[in-house]
Design a protein around this motif. Structure first.
Motif, mmCIF file in Angstrom:
data_model
loop_
_atom_site.group_PDB
_atom_site.id
_atom_site.type_symbol
_atom_site.label_atom_id
_atom_site.label_comp_id
_atom_site.label_asym_id
_atom_site.label_seq_id
_atom_site.Cartn_x
_atom_site.Cartn_y
_atom_site.Cartn_z
ATOM 1 N N SER A 3 0.862 -1.211 -0.147
ATOM 2 C CA SER A 3 -0.039 0.131 0.121
ATOM 3 C C SER A 3 1.067 1.329 -0.111
ATOM 4 O O SER A 3 1.952 1.006 0.590
ATOM 5 N N VAL A 4 0.543 2.227 -0.711
ATOM 6 C CA VAL A 4 1.220 3.384 -0.915
ATOM 7 C C VAL A 4 0.330 4.592 -0.032
ATOM 8 O O VAL A 4 -0.884 4.644 -0.356
ATOM 9 N N VAL A 5 1.142 5.179 0.995
ATOM 10 C CA VAL A 5 0.483 6.381 1.674
ATOM 11 C C VAL A 5 0.989 7.624 1.267
ATOM 12 O O VAL A 5 2.291 7.566 1.216
ATOM 13 N N ARG A 6 0.464 8.486 0.874
ATOM 14 C CA ARG A 6 0.949 9.786 0.470
ATOM 15 C C ARG A 6 0.279 10.853 1.309
ATOM 16 O O ARG A 6 -0.917 10.910 1.402
ATOM 17 N N ASN A 7 1.095 11.643 1.685
ATOM 18 C CA ASN A 7 0.439 12.781 2.395
ATOM 19 C C ASN A 7 0.130 13.949 1.498
ATOM 20 O O ASN A 7 1.308 14.736 1.222
ATOM 21 N N LEU A 8 -1.088 14.174 1.190
ATOM 22 C CA LEU A 8 -1.024 15.350 0.555
ATOM 23 C C LEU A 8 -1.893 16.469 1.252
ATOM 24 O O LEU A 8 -2.595 16.336 2.286
ATOM 25 N N THR A 9 -1.521 17.491 0.784
ATOM 26 C CA THR A 9 -2.025 18.792 1.709
ATOM 27 C C THR A 9 -2.893 19.731 0.771
ATOM 28 O O THR A 9 -2.252 20.090 -0.390
#
Length: 194
Positions: A3-9
């Motif tokens: 799984s890929v977790v991206r922190n988008l703001t």
């Protein structure tokens, strides 16, 4: 599976009114969630019930943590899911809080029974599901409640009650199947002549 977790703001959220209007486009089955035991009971009308797993049988429901149901759900660790038929709009309305009824007053005008957990279950519902709280996940104003299903009572088939675009809508399988057949693709000529 990775799984890929991206922190988008992002600078801002969507406006709440726009989000609320968008969610009104999603038709949902109407259920009454019941909590408590004895005279210490209340409940609420929701469209946020969904199955989670068949083995073991579990479901989820989203509960507003400001609702009168939240403290009783936490205290007793159990809840009922009562899936309403189209002729139970009055029950949906009573539990929505629109008429000012609170607590045990909401249960008047209908027959209720209890099973393993002791929460009230609606007699005559399309289905009444007795659940024990397995886990709660608190986010923002609501909690996602995971319920382990302890017992299921199914009623006789009726027209289902849904909520769509700000109003109650009945779904009748037989009647709606006939309507769909009338507007479906035309039968090929060769099949019509048989």
């Amino acid at each position: 599976m990775n799984s890929v977790v991206r922190n988008l703001t992002f600078d801002r959220d969507a406006p709440p009114a726009a989000f609320r209007n968008a969610m009104r486009s999603l038709a949902g089955g109407v259920s009454v969630i019941t909590v408590g035991r004895g005279k210490d009971i209340t409940g609420m009308t929701v469209t946020s019930v969904s199955s989670l797993s068949v083995e073991p049988p579990t479901l989820i429901v989203s509960v507003n943590r400001q609702s009168s149901s939240w403290p009783l759900l936490q205290r007793y660790g159990a809840f009922g899911v009562n899936i309403l038929s189209a002729d139970q709009v009055d029950v949906a309305e009573r539990f929505s809080g629109k008429d000012g009824l609170k607590g045990a007053e909401r249960f008047t005008g209908a027959q209720w029974l209890t099973r393993a957990t002791g929460v009230p279950l609606l007699s005559g519902a399309l289905a009444a599901i007795d659940c024990e709280v397995e886990e709660t996940i608190e986010r923002h104003s609501h909690a996602i409640v995971i319920g382990r299903v302890r017992e299921v009572i199914t009623g006789s088939p009726h027209t289902a009650l849904t909520y769509w675009d700000g109003q109650y809508v009945a779904i009748d399988q037989d009647e709606d199947n006939l309507k769909l057949a009338e507007v479906s693709l035309p039968t090929p000529r060769a099949l019509r002549e048989i």
